[in-house]
Design an enzyme around this catalytic site. Structure first.
Site, short mmCIF file in Angstrom:
data_model
loop_
_atom_site.label_atom_id
_atom_site.label_comp_id
_atom_site.label_asym_id
_atom_site.label_seq_id
_atom_site.Cartn_x
_atom_site.Cartn_y
_atom_site.Cartn_z
N ASP A 262 43.82 -11.30 -2.57
CA ASP A 262 44.76 -11.50 -3.23
C ASP A 262 46.06 -10.11 -3.87
O ASP A 262 45.20 -9.60 -2.66
CB ASP A 262 43.83 -10.98 -4.91
CG ASP A 262 44.46 -11.54 -6.21
OD1 ASP A 262 45.69 -11.89 -6.23
OD2 ASP A 262 44.05 -11.96 -7.21
N TYR A 263 46.69 -10.59 -4.25
CA TYR A 263 47.44 -9.10 -4.75
C TYR A 263 47.61 -7.64 -4.24
O TYR A 263 46.76 -7.42 -5.74
CB TYR A 263 48.94 -9.65 -5.84
CG TYR A 263 50.46 -9.03 -5.41
CD1 TYR A 263 51.27 -10.15 -6.13
CD2 TYR A 263 50.26 -7.69 -5.87
CE1 TYR A 263 52.24 -9.56 -5.99
CE2 TYR A 263 51.95 -7.48 -6.01
CZ TYR A 263 52.91 -8.42 -5.79
OH TYR A 263 53.95 -7.86 -5.48
#
Ligand code: BGC
Length: 719
Positions: A262-263
């Protein structure tokens, strides 16, 4: 087909590592100056741009082509980049938020919606979408419940798998097919206190029973990518969690697809306090199977060093890069690096009549009629209507994560009613009565006046779309601002008031429920929300949605969910509730306002004659359960028939009820049908204390209906 091994053999280690990196489009498109802004933020050099494997978030096919060209001009190996984006519930034409769509109990509909989104997104240059999100969730304080599929593991899995099939289609080479990415693995929805990114501490048994099955269903449906979650799971952030990423994902489930972080999740390993520096973060994530790093640079800056030191082997790097290249090959990017993207074609698809039709149908089927004392459907002959409330004219009803959707493309309730009834006199109180969230009541008088002069009132209330989605958690899940007070004033002025609700989570509306004659939940319905609401209010469409997530009576009951395990002092039977020392609250009770599975219709369905085909079943001999269902009204309608089970005696405490089957069936006026389910031994299995997925011999109760409203029951002996 590309020869992946040959490509790999030509690549330097730096080039391979580049394939494992993903950044925002701004690293290519920010032209303010060289190597400042996004490039400086991530510590990227010009040469790195020619090595990148993928990019996320960009505006159009043309932008995608521009970046692909820039990259290919610099890349000695001419390996096209993958372009990824969060196409969650539509690209430009927006259909209901996933939690709303789940209330349709209709995987085929979810698949159709995904097909439509894939067509628009694919033409616009998107090749991979970060969907489906199947985080099992029970706490409406968490803002991201709007993205999930609700509180039932089987329903979540079915809807997730349908989205995978819808997006991926039959052949990834076609521009209208996107690779899907299931997220966020695992347990993100179990965040303590419903607070985003918070820790998740859950027993292995609970994870396996409730949280993990939906991800597995998406993997079984052939999902191409998987994204680990931000949260720590039993002490270790998912992306670096060996139990999750190695034991469950790779060893038990034999997952062969790509894993993308994820980011900035790798950067956050330092903040979590799991890694002392970026190098350790890179090592932890890579050795636990994270192939692509999104929006941080730990691999870019440290993976080479880790290989040189022998901490990571080049074979492991080759395996990860091989997975990236294979996906590119399956998507046909080596032949067509644009994947057929065509902005002109995309523009012709955006909001086209066919897509609007699908969005409207989805919004109609996702809406849940929570309460109706007979006011709805309204008569189309009424010619003096008042449309009041902060959502009366509001076009911001598409919900969070709506990609390239625009509020101004969506139909408001007032507009929807005008389009449906062009001859009716419709008064929209100019100030709509009040705003969402301030304390100003100066608009009440004109709203009350409009209500008094109307034959019926449509009162449009809710929480703004910015109140749900990532980072948008609430501790108070009641209607914000003065909306309840407005409802009191308007309903007193005109009791023929139907409330239409817009929201991204189950709300505490128990006070509204006490006074409102009818409540229609639209969730955030998307581009065609207002037309769908109008059709439902006036009976052109018949509500058939059922709640995929329980509405509590008070936030203090949360987390509250229908499939909770029993206690020694249960609260869920009437007799038990008489006891003081029951598992209950003294100020509220433990029953929800509206349970999972609840949803009314304008048709009147009655169930009878539930039968099981045999008193005994075995693993080899499943049974059939049948029930008669009759539409006792002259209105055609659809009913979601729900089959639940309870295992009253087992080696571990079992849920008081568990959905094991559902069918959505259309009925004509006064039509009667037999509905049949097959119950297999496998459907009765659970995770025992020893960590095995088993069924145990004994009596099984089967119920049809939902939650506290079972209309018919039977038992069977499992041998
Ligand atoms: C979210 C993901 C999303 C990613 C890329 C993150 O903040 O948690 O769900 O896919 O951003 O936009």
């Amino acid at each position: 087909m590309a020869n992946i091994e040959a490509i790999l053999s030509r690549m330097t280690l730096e080039e391979k590592i580049g394939q494992l990196m993903q950044y925002n489009a701004s690293v290519f498109l920010d032209t303010s100056a060289e190597i400042t802004g996004p490039m400086a933020q991530f510590g990227l050099s010009e040469a790195d741009l020619g090595r990148l494997g993928s990019v996320l978030n960009f505006a159009s096919a043309d932008e995608m082509k521009q970046m692909q060209d820039m990259h290919l001009a610099k890349d000695p190996n001419k390996i096209p980049m993958l372009f990824m984006m969060d196409v969650i519930h539509g690209y430009r034409t927006i259909y209901p938020i996933p939690l709303g769509l789940s209330c349709s109990f209709d995987p085929e509909l979810a698949k159709n919606c995904s097909r439509m989104a894939a067509r628009e997104a694919g033409a616009s240059g998107v090749q991979v979408t970060f969907t489906p999100m199947v985080d099992y969730a029970r706490d409406p304080r968490w803002g991201r419940v709007m993205e999930c599929c609700g509180e039932d593991p089987m329903l979540s899995g079915d809807l997730g798998a349908a989205q995978v099939e819808g997006f991926q289609g039959d052949n990834l080479k076609k521009p209208e097919n996107l690779a899907a990415c299931v997220k966020h693995f695992a347990g993100y929805g179990g965040a303590e206190a419903g607070r985003d990114y918070n820790l998740v501490e859950r027993s292995e048994r609970e994870l396996r029973e409730y949280f993990l099955p939906a991800y597995k269903a998406c993997i079984d449906a052939g999902v191409e990518l998987l994204m680990p979650s931000f949260n720590s799971l039993n002490g270790i952030p998912s992306v670096a969690n060996p139990w999750l990423m190695q034991k469950i994902l790779k060893e038990e489930w034999n997952y062969q697809g790509l894993v993308i972080s994820d980011y900035n999740a790798l950067g956050e390993l330092l903040v979590h306090g799991i890694a002392a520096d970026e190098k350790q973060a890179a090592k932890l994530a890579f050795e636990n199977g994270c192939d692509i790093e999104m929006c941080s640079s730990t691999y870019l800056h440290h993976l080479k060093e880790l290989v040189e030191e022998g901490a990571v082997s080049e074979e492991q790097i080759d395996a990860a890069v091989g997975r990236v290249l294979e996906l590119k090959d399956r998507m046909g990017l080596f032949e067509d690096p644009y994947h057929g993207a065509d902005q002109q074609k995309a523009e012709s698809l955006y909001l086209c009549p066919e897509h609007r039709r699908i969005a409207r149908e989805a919004a109609e089927q996702s809406a849940v009629l929570l309460k109706n004392n007979g006011l709805l459907p309204l008569d189309e002959k009424l010619n003096r209507l008042a449309v009041i409330g902060p959502f009366a004219r509001e076009q911001g009803i598409i919900g969070s994560w709506s990609c390239c959707g625009r509020d101004e493309d969506s139909v408001s309730v007032a507009q929807g009613i005008r389009d449906l009834l062009p001859d009716a006199k419709i008064t929209v109180a100019p100030g709509c009565g009040c705003r969402w969230d301030d304390r100003d009541t100066s608009g009440f008088a004109e709203a009350v006046e409009a209500a008094k002069n109307a034959q019926a009132v449509i009162l449009c209330l809710g929480e703004p779309q910015s109140y749900s989605g990532e980072g948008n958690c609430r501790t108070d899940i009641r209607l914000p601002g003065m909306q309840l007070e407005l409802a009191r004033a308007v309903i007193e002025a005109n009791p023929n008031t139907a409330v239409v609700l817009f929201h991204g989570r189950p709300l505490d509306i128990h006070e509204l429920d006490e006074i409102a004659p009818a409540i229609l939940s639209m969730w955030f319905p998307g581009s065609e929300g207002g037309s769908a609401a109008a059709n439902l209010l006036f009976g052109r469409a018949n509500p058939c949605g059922k709640l995929a997530m329980t509405f509590p009576r008070s936030v203090g009951q949360c987390p509250i969910y229908y499939n909770h395990p029993n206690t020694g002092r249960p609260h869920w039977t009437a007799e038990a509730r008489q006891q003081h020392y029951a598992s209950d609250y003294i100020d509220c009770g433990t029953l929800p306002l509206y349970s999972f599975g609840h949803g009314l219709s304008y048709s009147e369905f009655s169930y009878s004659d539930m039968e099981v085909s045999a008193p005994v079943m075995t693993a080899e001999e499943p049974i059939q359960v049948s029930v008669s269902l009759r539409n006792r009204s002259s209105r055609p309608g659809k009913e979601v028939v729900q089959l639940y089970m309870r295992d009253p005696v087992a080696s571990v405490v079992r849920p008081v009820q568990q959905l094991i089957g559902y069918q959505k069936i259309a009925f004509g006026p006064n039509e009667e049908k037999q509905v049949r389910f097959t119950v297999t031994e496998e459907m009765l299995r659970f995770w025992n204390f020893e960590g095995q997925h088993v069924s145990e011999p004994g009596t099984i109760e089967l119920m049809i209906g939902y939650a506290d409203h079972f209309c018919t029951r039977a038992t069977v002996e499992l041998k």
